[in-house]
Design a protein around this motif. Structure first.
Motif, PDB file in Angstrom:
ATOM      1  N   MET A  76      13.191  -4.665 -18.241  1.00 11.45           N
ATOM      2  CA  MET A  76      12.931  -3.196 -18.325  1.00 11.45           C
ATOM      3  C   MET A  76      11.398  -3.187 -18.564  1.00 11.45           C
ATOM      4  O   MET A  76      10.497  -2.386 -18.061  1.00 11.45           O
ATOM      5  N   VAL A  77      10.760  -4.351 -19.092  1.00 12.85           N
ATOM      6  CA  VAL A  77       9.581  -4.128 -19.999  1.00 12.85           C
ATOM      7  C   VAL A  77       8.934  -4.727 -18.587  1.00 12.85           C
ATOM      8  O   VAL A  77       7.309  -4.370 -17.879  1.00 12.85           O
ATOM      9  N   SER A  78       9.396  -5.960 -17.976  1.00  8.77           N
ATOM     10  CA  SER A  78       8.537  -5.957 -16.884  1.00  8.77           C
ATOM     11  C   SER A  78       8.919  -5.207 -15.921  1.00  8.77           C
ATOM     12  O   SER A  78       7.432  -4.844 -15.036  1.00  8.77           O
ATOM     13  N   PHE A  79       9.972  -4.281 -15.402  1.00  2.82           N
ATOM     14  CA  PHE A  79       9.520  -3.185 -14.471  1.00  2.82           C
ATOM     15  C   PHE A  79       8.600  -1.882 -14.989  1.00  2.82           C
ATOM     16  O   PHE A  79       8.173  -1.599 -13.735  1.00  2.82           O
ATOM     17  N   GLU A  80       8.372  -1.818 -16.629  1.00  2.00           N
ATOM     18  CA  GLU A  80       7.580  -1.165 -16.700  1.00  2.00           C
ATOM     19  C   GLU A  80       5.459  -1.856 -16.401  1.00  2.00           C
ATOM     20  O   GLU A  80       5.100  -0.529 -16.047  1.00  2.00           O
ATOM     21  N   LEU A  81       5.743  -2.587 -16.663  1.00  2.51           N
ATOM     22  CA  LEU A  81       4.659  -3.330 -16.672  1.00  2.51           C
ATOM     23  C   LEU A  81       4.663  -3.343 -15.021  1.00  2.51           C
ATOM     24  O   LEU A  81       2.990  -3.311 -14.403  1.00  2.51           O
ATOM     25  N   PHE A  82       5.212  -3.651 -14.576  1.00  3.29           N
ATOM     26  CA  PHE A  82       4.361  -4.388 -13.015  1.00  3.29           C
ATOM     27  C   PHE A  82       4.763  -3.713 -11.749  1.00  3.29           C
ATOM     28  O   PHE A  82       4.233  -3.366 -10.804  1.00  3.29           O
ATOM     29  N   ALA A  83       5.936  -3.445 -11.989  1.00  7.51           N
ATOM     30  CA  ALA A  83       7.127  -2.550 -10.610  1.00  7.51           C
ATOM     31  C   ALA A  83       6.470  -1.268 -10.694  1.00  7.51           C
ATOM     32  O   ALA A  83       6.396  -0.727  -9.588  1.00  7.51           O
ATOM     33  N   ARG A  84       7.265  -0.086 -11.774  1.00  7.14           N
ATOM     34  CA  ARG A  84       6.823   1.359 -11.335  1.00  7.14           C
ATOM     35  C   ARG A  84       5.240   1.159 -11.323  1.00  7.14           C
ATOM     36  O   ARG A  84       5.174   1.608 -10.254  1.00  7.14           O
ATOM     37  N   PRO A  85       4.652   0.344 -11.949  1.00  2.96           N
ATOM     38  CA  PRO A  85       2.859   0.471 -11.308  1.00  2.96           C
ATOM     39  C   PRO A  85       3.094   1.047  -9.281  1.00  2.96           C
ATOM     40  O   PRO A  85       2.453   1.927  -8.911  1.00  2.96           O
ATOM     41  N   LEU A  86       3.347  -0.337  -8.732  1.00  2.22           N
ATOM     42  CA  LEU A  86       3.484  -0.755  -7.538  1.00  2.22           C
ATOM     43  C   LEU A  86       4.172   0.419  -6.782  1.00  2.22           C
ATOM     44  O   LEU A  86       3.528   0.645  -5.587  1.00  2.22           O
ATOM     45  N   LEU A  87       5.178   0.154  -7.716  1.00  2.00           N
ATOM     46  CA  LEU A  87       6.118   1.719  -7.167  1.00  2.00           C
ATOM     47  C   LEU A  87       5.248   3.048  -6.413  1.00  2.00           C
ATOM     48  O   LEU A  87       5.389   3.807  -6.147  1.00  2.00           O
ATOM     49  N   ARG A  88       3.925   2.787  -7.775  1.00  3.34           N
ATOM     50  CA  ARG A  88       3.442   4.368  -7.687  1.00  3.34           C
ATOM     51  C   ARG A  88       2.643   4.934  -6.659  1.00  3.34           C
ATOM     52  O   ARG A  88       2.294   6.186  -6.344  1.00  3.34           O
ATOM     53  N   GLN A  89       2.092   3.710  -6.833  1.00  6.55           N
ATOM     54  CA  GLN A  89       0.790   3.103  -5.797  1.00  6.55           C
ATOM     55  C   GLN A  89       2.046   3.485  -4.511  1.00  6.55           C
ATOM     56  O   GLN A  89       1.020   4.696  -3.039  1.00  6.55           O
ATOM     57  N   MET A  90       2.818   3.260  -4.354  1.00  8.87           N
ATOM     58  CA  MET A  90       3.159   3.729  -2.476  1.00  8.87           C
ATOM     59  C   MET A  90       4.120   4.514  -2.778  1.00  8.87           C
ATOM     60  O   MET A  90       3.835   5.093  -1.309  1.00  8.87           O
ATOM     61  N   ALA A  91       3.725   5.637  -3.751  1.00  3.43           N
ATOM     62  CA  ALA A  91       4.426   6.671  -3.490  1.00  3.43           C
ATOM     63  C   ALA A  91       3.710   7.766  -3.502  1.00  3.43           C
ATOM     64  O   ALA A  91       3.315   8.874  -3.812  1.00  3.43           O
ATOM     65  N   GLY A  92       1.976   6.821  -3.739  1.00  2.00           N
ATOM     66  CA  GLY A  92       0.898   8.042  -3.204  1.00  2.00           C
ATOM     67  C   GLY A  92       0.237   8.921  -4.950  1.00  2.00           C
ATOM     68  O   GLY A  92      -0.476   8.864  -4.660  1.00  2.00           O
ATOM     69  N   GLY A 148       0.969  -1.002  -0.054  1.00  2.00           N
ATOM     70  CA  GLY A 148      -0.113   0.260  -0.400  1.00  2.00           C
ATOM     71  C   GLY A 148       0.809   1.394  -0.570  1.00  2.00           C
ATOM     72  O   GLY A 148       2.016   0.942  -0.362  1.00  2.00           O
ATOM     73  N   LEU A 149       0.493   2.839   1.008  1.00  4.62           N
ATOM     74  CA  LEU A 149       0.892   3.741   0.483  1.00  4.62           C
ATOM     75  C   LEU A 149       2.036   4.171   1.688  1.00  4.62           C
ATOM     76  O   LEU A 149       1.699   3.141   2.504  1.00  4.62           O
ATOM     77  N   LEU A 150       3.222   4.389   1.498  1.00  5.32           N
ATOM     78  CA  LEU A 150       3.791   4.246   2.461  1.00  5.32           C
ATOM     79  C   LEU A 150       3.434   5.225   3.037  1.00  5.32           C
ATOM     80  O   LEU A 150       3.205   5.928   2.710  1.00  5.32           O
ATOM     81  N   ALA A 151       4.413   5.613   4.446  1.00  5.29           N
ATOM     82  CA  ALA A 151       3.648   6.200   5.238  1.00  5.29           C
ATOM     83  C   ALA A 151       3.981   7.716   5.385  1.00  5.29           C
ATOM     84  O   ALA A 151       5.037   7.944   4.887  1.00  5.29           O
ATOM     85  N   PRO A 152       3.469   8.767   5.147  1.00  3.07           N
ATOM     86  CA  PRO A 152       4.002   9.820   4.897  1.00  3.07           C
ATOM     87  C   PRO A 152       5.289  10.508   5.468  1.00  3.07           C
ATOM     88  O   PRO A 152       5.282  10.269   7.140  1.00  3.07           O
TER      89      PRO A 152
END
Ligand code: AMP
Ligand code: MG
Length: 402
Positions: free
Chosen positions: A301-317, A16-20
């Motif tokens: 790199m493609v895997s990062f784009e499709l899976f990791a980056r969206p999750l990281l963006r979600q964590m970052a809010g 989920g989201l990282l603590a603020p």
């Protein structure tokens, strides 16, 4: 085989989201607000002039040209001690507060002075409020300055500063560990012995992590043995918000990443209906999400784009998790074979002045062919089938755009 949508939604469920945290404005660019920010004061704080000119009573300009008595000069940063009376004008500079009595500004270009500056002739009639910026014209106390969930731009930092806000509550940049695995990998330009190749996943992944606004942590290379992979992953989850590994997640006998993650984590091994980047390992180790990217350089790199980056963006809010997609015209045939998978072709996308996007192949499409990826600024999404003919429309995921 998992579908792309299933795999993406599973990965997004891992954190989920990282603590603020509270940061100084100077450190806040690109970070996402964790709470709305309201103005504690009005901007501008007082009515002031938008022009260099003369502060007057609008009623005095009726029947212009009219000549008024100049009672003084006011620069930005000071307040007038004198009110402007009937038949009077105050020379005034942009940003200076409106003096008592005056209700309009005549721009200096529409005036001329005489009698050594003691008199000014106003050439135009001006209405009440002309060239006056009222107090609170930008923001009133209590107005929302920036909403929650907004990625801060230079403009946001400016408006926050304008209401005296020095610190802001945001989601931190996720700390992303990047670990490469493999006995064959050589760092830098050391001579290659038979069977060795140069390590390229870590530099590329650390760069795309940084470019995406996250903080990369270089975890080096773990060799293909269980103790080394175990130690590297245990260290990684202790100091990172998310760990990316590359290599060791396919069907090879020496794929120790698989063995170790299964032993110390709660992982799912997936074969996804996409090309490149079919294999993916994702799960949680000691509470920390771990995404095991495939080893092939393009796949990682493609895997990062499709899976990791969206999750990281979600964590970052971020609310917007995925890259922007546009429909584009294929400049030439984008052929493919039917194989039950969605193909992500590396392409160069260009935007014409009439608003049409066009894509052409960026080079070799093999999952080991980094040169093609390097030239690409987009991925053309080719659904299962024969591909898209020249002039056909193809959904295109933009990776980078100036
Ligand atoms: P693996 O999944 O470990 O079997 O790796 C698949 C392919 O990717 C192999 O050809 C590896 O040599 C290559 N590979 C794995 N990791 C890297 C890396 N960090 N840099 C360049 N190539 C890699
Ligand atoms: Mg390997």
């Amino acid at each position: 085989m998992a579908t792309l949508a299933e795999a993406q939604s599973y990965v997004l469920g891992l954190a989920g989201l990282l603590a603020p945290i509270e940061v100084e404005l100077a450190d806040a660019l690109g970070l996402v607000t964790a709470a709305e920010v309201r103005a504690g004061e009005a901007v501008p704080p007082f009515a002031n002039t938008a022009m260099d000119g003369y502060a007057v009573r609008a009623a005095d300009t009726v029947g212009a040209p009219v000549t008024l008595q100049v009672i003084g000069m006011l620069a930005a940063g000071a307040a007038s001690e004198r009110a402007v009376g009937a038949g009077e004008a105050l020379r005034i500079m942009t940003g200076a507060p409106m003096p008592e009595g005056a209700d309009a500004i005549v721009m200096v270009e529409r005036t001329s002075t005489s009698d050594d500056g003691a008199l000014v002739t106003i050439e135009v009639e001006v209405p009440v409020g002309m060239s006056v910026r009222p107090a609170g014209d930008d923001l009133e106390p209590g107005d929302v300055v920036v909403a929650e969930g907004v990625a801060l731009t230079p403009g946001h930092l400016g408006v926050l500063a304008s209401v005296g806000i020095e610190r802001v509550l945001v989601r931190p940049r996720p700390r992303v560990g990047v670990l490469s695995t493999g006995d064959e990998l050589v760092e830098g330009n050391a001579p290659l012995r038979p069977g060795q190749i140069r390590e390229s996943n870590r530099p590329a992944l650390l760069a795309v992590v940084a470019q995406s606004g996250f903080e990369g942590v270089d975890l080096g290379i773990a060799r293909d043995n269980e103790p080394e992979v175990t130690a590297a992953i245990e260290r990684a989850v202790a100091e990172c918000d998310l760990v990316l590994t590359s290599g060791g997640v396919s069907m090879g006998d020496l794929d120790y990443v698989k063995v170790v993650l299964d032993r110390i984590g709660d992982m799912r091994w997936m074969q996804i209906d996409i090309k490149p980047a079919k294999p993916l390992a994702a799960g949680v180790v000691k509470g920390v999400p771990v995404v095991g990217l495939p080893g092939n350089p393009v796949s990682s790199m493609v895997s990062f784009e499709l899976f990791a980056r969206p999750l990281l963006r979600q964590m970052a809010g971020h609310h917007e998790l995925h890259r922007a997609e546009v429909p584009a015209l294929a400049a030439h045939d984008l052929r493919r074979a039917r194989d039950g998978r969605i193909h992500f072709n590396r392409v160069v996308a260009s935007l014409a002045v009439d608003g049409t996007w066009t894509v052409r192949s960026a080079g070799g499409q093999g999952s080991h062919q980094l040169a093609g990826l390097a030239n690409a600024n987009a991925l053309a999404v080719l659904p299962d089938g024969e591909g898209v003919p020249a002039g056909g429309t193809v959904r295109t995921m933009l990776l980078a755009w100036p």
